[in-house]
Design an enzyme around this catalytic site. Structure first.
Site, short mmCIF file in Angstrom:
data_model
loop_
_atom_site.label_atom_id
_atom_site.label_comp_id
_atom_site.label_asym_id
_atom_site.label_seq_id
_atom_site.Cartn_x
_atom_site.Cartn_y
_atom_site.Cartn_z
N GLY A 164 -31.55 128.65 73.22
CA GLY A 164 -33.00 128.59 73.37
C GLY A 164 -33.36 128.68 74.85
O GLY A 164 -32.57 129.19 75.66
N ILE A 166 -33.58 126.40 77.22
CA ILE A 166 -32.68 125.68 78.13
C ILE A 166 -31.31 126.34 78.17
O ILE A 166 -30.71 126.51 79.24
CB ILE A 166 -32.59 124.20 77.74
CG1 ILE A 166 -33.96 123.54 77.86
CG2 ILE A 166 -31.56 123.47 78.61
CD1 ILE A 166 -34.03 122.13 77.28
N ARG A 187 -27.39 130.91 65.16
CA ARG A 187 -27.50 131.69 63.94
C ARG A 187 -28.05 133.09 64.19
O ARG A 187 -27.56 134.07 63.64
CB ARG A 187 -28.38 130.95 62.92
CG ARG A 187 -27.57 130.29 61.82
CD ARG A 187 -28.44 129.83 60.70
NE ARG A 187 -29.13 128.59 61.03
CZ ARG A 187 -29.94 127.96 60.19
NH1 ARG A 187 -30.18 128.47 58.99
NH2 ARG A 187 -30.52 126.83 60.53
N THR A 246 -26.51 117.79 76.87
CA THR A 246 -27.81 117.35 77.35
C THR A 246 -28.88 117.59 76.28
O THR A 246 -30.07 117.57 76.59
CB THR A 246 -28.22 118.12 78.63
OG1 THR A 246 -28.17 119.54 78.36
CG2 THR A 246 -27.29 117.79 79.79
N ARG A 248 -29.00 116.57 72.12
CA ARG A 248 -29.20 115.38 71.32
C ARG A 248 -27.85 114.73 71.05
O ARG A 248 -26.87 115.41 70.70
CB ARG A 248 -29.89 115.72 69.98
CG ARG A 248 -31.39 116.02 70.13
CD ARG A 248 -32.16 114.76 70.50
NE ARG A 248 -33.59 114.95 70.60
CZ ARG A 248 -34.25 115.17 71.74
NH1 ARG A 248 -33.58 115.25 72.88
NH2 ARG A 248 -35.56 115.31 71.75
N GLU A 277 -28.27 106.18 70.90
CA GLU A 277 -28.97 105.86 72.14
C GLU A 277 -30.04 104.78 71.92
O GLU A 277 -30.76 104.83 70.92
CB GLU A 277 -29.63 107.15 72.64
CG GLU A 277 -30.09 107.11 74.06
CD GLU A 277 -30.49 108.49 74.57
OE1 GLU A 277 -31.43 108.56 75.37
OE2 GLU A 277 -29.86 109.50 74.16
N HIS A 296 -29.92 109.69 80.08
CA HIS A 296 -30.93 110.63 79.59
C HIS A 296 -31.86 111.08 80.72
O HIS A 296 -33.08 110.89 80.67
CB HIS A 296 -31.74 110.01 78.45
CG HIS A 296 -32.27 111.04 77.49
ND1 HIS A 296 -32.36 110.84 76.14
CD2 HIS A 296 -32.76 112.30 77.70
CE1 HIS A 296 -32.87 111.90 75.55
NE2 HIS A 296 -33.11 112.81 76.48
N GLY A 298 -32.17 114.32 81.75
CA GLY A 298 -32.35 115.77 81.70
C GLY A 298 -33.63 116.28 82.35
O GLY A 298 -33.61 117.20 83.16
#
Length: 332
Positions: A164, A166, A187, A246, A248, A277, A296, A298
């Site tokens: 995507g 990122i 996919r 980075t 989930r 988390e 976390h 990011g």
């Protein structure tokens, strides 16, 4: 006879601390804004109470928006998540209730890609270990075979799972900045022109894991991707490979990762997110070599976090103004 009764202004609830200046456009539009000052998630019953008369909710990824909350908030029109991911929201239940769900993509892409690469480099070149070694007074002289001998990055192979926004930003850094060969898996395969522009090559997941020197995760969390990196996946990786996450936390089976690191199945890991988390598997906390753990971070730059809130506010203004929000994730 003239009816002079005032109509209550639409109410916007903000579940946790956000930068107050970012909420100014809501007040300027005449909305009644209730912003919780604390920086921890509210108990579910308190959040339901606040939302009982809310027209909009601005929430963070640590807030659970489920069917029970939606039933308790009959006036709710929009849930604006200050995050790209929205696995903390029951989107199907929101759709049934006629509530728009929005996120904040795009504005945190570069900051998160920077952080992913920082983790990759920190693990490969053993930056935290070197820092701790020097601060402890252990560095007495330079020598050829130093204690923190690392792994080469330039010219190596990076495998990206989930290309995507990122993932693409990480690919650009790897290909153009570090001369890396970049494999990707998702996919939907890109068309050849896009692949050439990004300098990436599609691979099935098994092939990517087997060939990559570094694997960076950027896939969304779904039932299909939960524990995507399990014991079998880790066993396919090179013993010299490094895993970076980075995206989930539940993409990775942390217990399996601990065993793989202890056994030398893979060489290292850099994690910014965790399966349960904020809890972190105790085995990860025990590992000090080639394992870098961050809380976390990011998107954690001041400018980026403010842009995220600005976008959430823009989504709320659109819905309450009768328009489709720019970042709605569920169908109308």
């Amino acid at each position: 006879m003239t009816d002079n009764r005032r109509v209550a202004a639409p109410r916007v609830v903000v579940s946790q601390f956000v930068f107050p200046e970012c909420l100014a456009p809501l007040a300027a539009a005449g909305y009644d804004v209730h912003a919780e000052p604390g920086d921890a998630p509210l108990p579910p019953e308190r959040l339901r109470e606040l939302c009982a008369e809310a027209d909009a909710l601005i929430c963070l990824i640590t807030d659970r928006v489920d069917e029970e909350l939606l039933r308790a908030a009959p006036r709710l029109k929009v849930v604006a998540n200050v995050a790209v991911g929205y696995d903390n929201i029951d989107v199907a239940a929101a759709s049934r209730a006629g509530v728009a769900v929005t996120n904040t993509p795009g504005v945190l892409t570069e900051a998160t890609a920077d952080l992913a690469f920082a983790l990759l480099l920190a693990v490969a070149r053993r930056v935290p270990e070197g820092d701790a070694f020097l601060r402890a007074g252990c560095y007495t002289h330079w020598k050829l075979d130093q204690e923190q001998m690392g792994l080469d990055v330039h010219g190596k192979t990076l495998g990206i799972v989930g290309l995507g926004q990122i993932g693409r930003a990480v690919a650009r850094r790897a290909f153009h900045g570090f001369g890396m060969r970049v494999l990707y898996h998702q996919r939907r395969r890109l068309d050849p022109v896009e692949e050439t522009e990004l300098g990436v090559t599609w691979s099935d997941l098994g092939g990517l894991l087997a060939r990559a020197d570094f694997v960076s995760l950027h896939a969304p969390l779904t039932e299909e991707t939960r524990h995507l990196i399990d014991a079998d996946a880790l066993a396919r990786m090179k013993p010299t490979a490094v895993l970076v996450n980075t995206a989930r936390g539940p993409l990775v089976d942390e217990a399996a990762l601990v065993e793989a690191l202890r056994a030398g199945t893979i060489a290292g890991a850099g994690l910014d997110v965790y399966e349960d988390e904020p809890a972190v598997h105790p085995g990860l906390l025990e590992l000090r070599e080639r394992v870098v753990l961050l809380p976390h971070l990011g998107s954690a730059t001041g400018a980026t976090r403010r842009r995220m809130v600005d976008l959430a506010v823009a989504n709320v203004l659109a819905v309450l103004g009768g328009r489709r929000p720019p970042n709605q994730v569920n169908p109308d």
